[in-house]
Scaffold this motif. Structure first.
Motif, PDB file in Angstrom:
ATOM      1  N   GLY A 316       0.820  -1.212   0.000  1.00  0.00           N
ATOM      2  CA  GLY A 316       0.000   0.000   0.000  1.00  0.00           C
ATOM      3  C   GLY A 316       0.844   1.248   0.000  1.00  0.00           C
ATOM      4  N   ALA A 317       1.800   1.312   0.913  1.00  0.00           N
ATOM      5  CA  ALA A 317       2.634   2.508   1.020  1.00  0.00           C
ATOM      6  C   ALA A 317       3.434   2.728  -0.250  1.00  0.00           C
ATOM      7  N   HIS A 318       3.945   1.643  -0.813  1.00  0.00           N
ATOM      8  CA  HIS A 318       4.755   1.786  -2.020  1.00  0.00           C
ATOM      9  C   HIS A 318       3.911   2.218  -3.215  1.00  0.00           C
ATOM     10  N   SER A 319       2.722   1.652  -3.325  1.00  0.00           N
ATOM     11  CA  SER A 319       1.869   2.050  -4.441  1.00  0.00           C
ATOM     12  C   SER A 319       1.476   3.509  -4.296  1.00  0.00           C
ATOM     13  N   ARG A 320       1.095   3.901  -3.069  1.00  0.00           N
ATOM     14  CA  ARG A 320       0.706   5.294  -2.860  1.00  0.00           C
ATOM     15  C   ARG A 320       1.891   6.217  -3.147  1.00  0.00           C
ATOM     16  N   GLY A 321       3.071   5.798  -2.702  1.00  0.00           N
ATOM     17  CA  GLY A 321       4.263   6.607  -2.969  1.00  0.00           C
ATOM     18  C   GLY A 321       4.495   6.771  -4.459  1.00  0.00           C
ATOM     19  N   PHE A 322       4.227   5.703  -5.210  1.00  0.00           N
ATOM     20  CA  PHE A 322       4.403   5.774  -6.657  1.00  0.00           C
ATOM     21  C   PHE A 322       3.414   6.766  -7.273  1.00  0.00           C
ATOM     22  N   PHE A 323       2.134   6.620  -6.922  1.00  0.00           N
ATOM     23  CA  PHE A 323       1.126   7.516  -7.497  1.00  0.00           C
ATOM     24  C   PHE A 323       1.386   8.966  -7.094  1.00  0.00           C
ATOM     25  N   TYR A 324       1.744   9.145  -5.829  1.00  0.00           N
ATOM     26  CA  TYR A 324       2.041  10.484  -5.322  1.00  0.00           C
ATOM     27  C   TYR A 324       3.183  11.096  -6.144  1.00  0.00           C
ATOM     28  N   GLY A 325       4.262  10.339  -6.275  1.00  0.00           N
ATOM     29  CA  GLY A 325       5.421  10.846  -6.995  1.00  0.00           C
ATOM     30  C   GLY A 325       5.126  11.088  -8.457  1.00  0.00           C
ATOM     31  N   PHE A 326       4.312  10.221  -9.044  1.00  0.00           N
ATOM     32  CA  PHE A 326       3.966  10.394 -10.452  1.00  0.00           C
ATOM     33  C   PHE A 326       3.201  11.694 -10.638  1.00  0.00           C
ATOM     34  N   HIS A 327       2.283  11.957  -9.720  1.00  0.00           N
ATOM     35  CA  HIS A 327       1.462  13.160  -9.842  1.00  0.00           C
ATOM     36  C   HIS A 327       2.325  14.413  -9.760  1.00  0.00           C
ATOM     37  N   LEU A 328       3.276  14.432  -8.823  1.00  0.00           N
ATOM     38  CA  LEU A 328       4.119  15.613  -8.641  1.00  0.00           C
ATOM     39  C   LEU A 328       5.170  15.742  -9.742  1.00  0.00           C
ATOM     40  N   ALA A 329       5.568  14.599 -10.324  1.00  0.00           N
ATOM     41  CA  ALA A 329       6.538  14.564 -11.426  1.00  0.00           C
ATOM     42  C   ALA A 329       7.870  15.213 -11.061  1.00  0.00           C
ATOM     43  N   HIS A 330       8.259  15.116  -9.795  1.00  0.00           N
ATOM     44  CA  HIS A 330       9.582  15.640  -9.420  1.00  0.00           C
ATOM     45  C   HIS A 330      10.708  14.808 -10.034  1.00  0.00           C
ATOM     46  N   PHE A 331      10.377  13.585 -10.384  1.00  0.00           N
ATOM     47  CA  PHE A 331      11.392  12.680 -10.933  1.00  0.00           C
ATOM     48  C   PHE A 331      11.771  13.039 -12.361  1.00  0.00           C
ATOM     49  N   ALA A 332      10.879  13.831 -13.002  1.00  0.00           N
ATOM     50  CA  ALA A 332      11.031  14.044 -14.436  1.00  0.00           C
ATOM     51  C   ALA A 332      12.189  14.968 -14.748  1.00  0.00           C
ATOM     52  N   GLY A 333      12.994  14.588 -15.714  1.00  0.00           N
ATOM     53  CA  GLY A 333      14.029  15.466 -16.245  1.00  0.00           C
ATOM     54  C   GLY A 333      13.400  16.498 -17.164  1.00  0.00           C
ATOM     55  N   PRO A 334      14.203  17.376 -17.735  1.00  0.00           N
ATOM     56  CA  PRO A 334      13.639  18.462 -18.548  1.00  0.00           C
ATOM     57  C   PRO A 334      12.721  17.975 -19.664  1.00  0.00           C
ATOM     58  N   VAL A 335      13.139  16.948 -20.404  1.00  0.00           N
ATOM     59  CA  VAL A 335      12.340  16.513 -21.548  1.00  0.00           C
ATOM     60  C   VAL A 335      10.988  15.991 -21.091  1.00  0.00           C
ATOM     61  N   LEU A 336      11.037  15.108 -20.087  1.00  0.00           N
ATOM     62  CA  LEU A 336       9.802  14.516 -19.590  1.00  0.00           C
ATOM     63  C   LEU A 336       8.900  15.588 -18.968  1.00  0.00           C
ATOM     64  N   ARG A 337       9.525  16.573 -18.317  1.00  0.00           N
ATOM     65  CA  ARG A 337       8.726  17.624 -17.688  1.00  0.00           C
ATOM     66  C   ARG A 337       8.006  18.441 -18.746  1.00  0.00           C
ATOM     67  N   TRP A 338       8.697  18.722 -19.836  1.00  0.00           N
ATOM     68  CA  TRP A 338       8.025  19.447 -20.926  1.00  0.00           C
ATOM     69  C   TRP A 338       6.905  18.613 -21.529  1.00  0.00           C
ATOM     70  N   LEU A 339       7.124  17.309 -21.591  1.00  0.00           N
ATOM     71  CA  LEU A 339       6.062  16.439 -22.101  1.00  0.00           C
ATOM     72  C   LEU A 339       4.842  16.501 -21.182  1.00  0.00           C
ATOM     73  N   PHE A 340       5.089  16.424 -19.878  1.00  0.00           N
ATOM     74  CA  PHE A 340       3.992  16.528 -18.912  1.00  0.00           C
ATOM     75  C   PHE A 340       3.290  17.874 -19.061  1.00  0.00           C
ATOM     76  N   PHE A 341       4.089  18.913 -19.281  1.00  0.00           N
ATOM     77  CA  PHE A 341       3.526  20.249 -19.463  1.00  0.00           C
ATOM     78  C   PHE A 341       2.588  20.268 -20.665  1.00  0.00           C
ATOM     79  N   LEU A 342       3.039  19.678 -21.773  1.00  0.00           N
ATOM     80  CA  LEU A 342       2.207  19.636 -22.974  1.00  0.00           C
ATOM     81  C   LEU A 342       0.939  18.830 -22.736  1.00  0.00           C
ATOM     82  N   LEU A 343       1.099  17.693 -22.039  1.00  0.00           N
ATOM     83  CA  LEU A 343      -0.074  16.863 -21.750  1.00  0.00           C
ATOM     84  C   LEU A 343      -1.060  17.647 -20.895  1.00  0.00           C
ATOM     85  N   GLY A 344      -0.532  18.414 -19.924  1.00  0.00           N
ATOM     86  CA  GLY A 344      -1.403  19.227 -19.080  1.00  0.00           C
ATOM     87  C   GLY A 344      -2.145  20.282 -19.892  1.00  0.00           C
TER      88      GLY A 344
END
Lengths: 512, 140
Positions: A316-344
């Protein structure tokens, strides 16, 4: 199902649009803050910044029980210190931005990217309510997505169906479908992970009912027993954590973590009591989950690391941590962050075109029947204008205010927010008093102007503090390009609206 | 509650059809065409009110019923799993959200509002009972 899709999408559609827009902006939270604080550009190591911040806190908040320091890292150069006021001031937090390099130019007071981030899930409402509404909006969005999928059985065919040339509502429908289908996994993940993040808030009764579950009485007595053995009296100075003690902690942190991904956050609690501790959190790494962050907890009295009981983290904790982190996208490098930006942005466009489609369908019927349903139609079409173009304009005005309001103004950060709200209110009023088509066109022009001229204003004000301009980096270039692009998009929309005959098109879905 | 319980579906007929044509069509199709267009709202005020009540009932089933179902599911599964609180909550809430969505979809796709309520209420009650039954499970 179509009915469900229509109404679950419409009911909180404007809230969803606002959440999409501000959340998309929040992907660049540190960058927006940096743009809005052109003064702070001194680059120092996090540990040096921590030293500076702690010294400053010793001066301005010596008797506060709780301190919090957010230290600079790769993306954010700023140093923010928070301190909790005494009980008599309802324990409120105060904060101050500092130039971590110890320079004389204190950064101007602004909420920066934090404003968009907070708006994204608090909607500027008193504390739990904004979050409740945001969670409700997430649930409505999930329902709208699922019912939308059921409605569009010709899923993959729609992907290649963009009939832009046609008049009427066809292009709108096609764009709505394409933007939805292309980024569907992203929307599903975002809406679902929002609920997962706020699990205890969404299901408070479940949380309460599960509480007594298997808390072994042994654990309770273990927690109580230390107080039974009398503790040795603590010297009063040590309990407030002396600078020397902090120095010991910083040395330990520097040795353990090194320079790469150094300390990001220092949380000092229970100052002035024997339980005083300081928790150092490391900057987030490249893993998606937020659980994989390292922390070291120190005793405030000795400055030595405490042996922490690491709770066993299960599925449970690991899955929640994954979803939480995915939502915040702190893991994303510049390219992925721009992709998330475009998707948003596509998400905002999806919601926007959906809202416009509602009015287009009603319009046909209203014209044919000639009676009934006018109030609802009017309300929705006005709200559409006030939100789809009004909100981006207000956001641009927020950035304008940042450059125009004098640096030394009292309550400066609050004034910026007031400007945002006034601009939005003016846009809403404008949407109500003007005929719909003119209101759309005028607001598109206003948005094009507000975004397109911002780089010029930035240039002028940067000229005023010319010493900051040579330090212009990739951030300034990217930010300026984004502003120009947004201005161009709105300008394109305004032109489209202006040339079309009145009946053919009502709007152009905003991409901001 | 009868044939009015069905939901508005997209207007299958061009809006130019007369009301009698619509009625005809309604008889031909097994599912009645809803009274969501402005024509009918004025033509049959009573059924329009009824229709609105039915929609409200389904919406309540989706929002409140679905919420109850999600809560009951979370508590029941959380107690079944026999884990520490946060772990139990996190693990069981994740499928519960999906169940909530499914309940909302069901509330508006069931053929009658009564069925919508039953389809959500019965599992919710069963799960609540299960949760209640598990409440006194001995601590391990």
């Amino acid at each position: 199902m179509t009915w469900l899709h229509t109404w679950s999408g419409l009911t909180l559609g404007w809230v969803l649009y606002a959440i999409f827009v501000t959340g998309t902006a929040a992907y660049f939270r540190p960058e927006i803050t940096r743009w809005m604080q052109p003064e702070s550009s001194g680059v120092v190591t996090p540990v040096d910044a921590a030293r500076f911040g702690l010294t400053h806190l010793h001066e301005i908040a010596p008797d506060s029980k709780r301190w919090l320091l957010i230290l600079p890292e790769e993306r954010s150069r700023g140093l923010t210190v928070y301190w909790q006021q005494p009980e008599k001031n309802r324990g409120r937090f105060q904060s101050k931005d500092l130039d971590p390099s110890g320079g004389t130019a204190t950064p101007r007071a602004t909420l920066g990217g934090e404003f968009f981030y907070r708006f994204h899930f608090q909607l500027m409402l008193p504390n739990p309510w904004g979050r409740y509404i945001a969670c409700l909006a997430a649930m409505f969005m999930l329902v709208a997505l699922v019912s939308g999928i059921v409605t569009h059985r010709r899923f993959f065919k729609d992907l290649f169906l963009l009939r832009l040339g046609r008049n009427g509502r066809r292009p709108w429908l096609d764009f709505h479908n394409v933007s939805a289908v292309l980024a569907l996994p992203f929307y599903l993940m975002m809406a679902y992970s929002a609920l997962v993040i706020f699990t205890p808030l969404v299901l408070p009764w479940a949380a309460k009912l599960l509480t007594p579950a298997k808390v072994a009485p042994v654990a309770l007595t273990a927690a109580v027993s230390p107080s039974a053995t009398p503790q040795p009296p603590v010297p009063i100075d040590a309990a407030w954590i002396t600078p020397d003690t902090f120095e010991r902690m910083l040395a330990h942190v520097e040795k353990t973590w090194g320079d790469h991904r150094s300390v990001r956050r220092i949380d000092v609690v229970n100052r002035g009591t024997p339980e005083a501790t300081a928790t150092f959190t490391r900057a987030s790494g490249s893993t998606v989950s937020i659980l994989d962050r390292d922390t070291i907890k120190f005793s405030g009295l000795t400055g030595l690391p405490l042996e922490e009981v690491i709770p066993t983290r299960g599925f449970g904790a690991h899955s929640r941590g994954f979803f939480y982190g995915f939502h915040l996208a702190h893991f994303a490098g510049p390219v992925l962050r721009w992709l998330f930006f475009l998707l948003g942005m596509m998400g905002a466009a999806m919601v926007g075109t959906g809202l416009v489609l509602w009015t287009l369908k009603r319009k046909d019927r209203l014209i044919q029947s000639g009676r009934g349903g006018r109030f609802g139609y009017g309300l929705v079409s006005r709200l559409n204008i006030a939100t789809i173009t009004g909100l981006p304009i207000a956001g641009a005005v927020f950035l304008w205010a940042n450059r125009v309001i004098p640096v030394a103004q009292v309550e400066r950060a609050e004034t910026e927010v007031t400007c945002f709200l006034i601009a939005w209110a003016v846009m809403a009023l404008h949407a109500c008093v003007r005929p719909a088509k003119q209101a759309w066109t005028e607001q598109f022009i206003a948005a094009a102007f507000a975004f397109g001229v911002l780089p010029l204003l930035d240039l002028l004000t940067a000229g005023r503090q010319f010493e900051t301009w040579p330090r212009a980096d990739g951030l300034y270039v990217g930010f300026t390009a984004t502003l120009l692009l947004l201005g161009g998009l709105f300008g394109y929309g305004a032109r489209k609206l202006a040339v079309r005959p009145a009946g053919a098109a009502e709007t152009k879905g905003a991409d901001a | 509650m009868g044939r009015f319980l069905s939901l508005p579906s997209p207007p299958v007929t061009p809006a130019s059809l007369t009301q009698s044509n619509r009625r005809l069509l309604r008889n031909i199709e097994s599912k009645p065409v809803p009274s969501s267009s402005p024509h009918q709202r004025h033509g049959a005020r009573r059924s329009s009110l009824h229709h609105r009540l039915v929609v409200a009932s389904r919406a309540l089933a989706a929002i409140l019923g679905g919420y109850g179902l999600a809560t009951a599911f979370t508590v029941a599964l959380g107690r079944l799993l026999d884990l520490p609180r946060d772990e139990a909550l996190n693990t069981s809430a994740m499928p519960a959200f999906l169940l909530y969505v499914a309940a909302a979809v069901w509330a508006f796709s069931a053929s009658t509002a009564t069925k919508a309520w039953l389809g959500i209420g019965l599992p919710a009650c069963a799960l609540a009972l299960l949760a209640w039954w598990l409440r006194s499970a001995p601590a391990t």
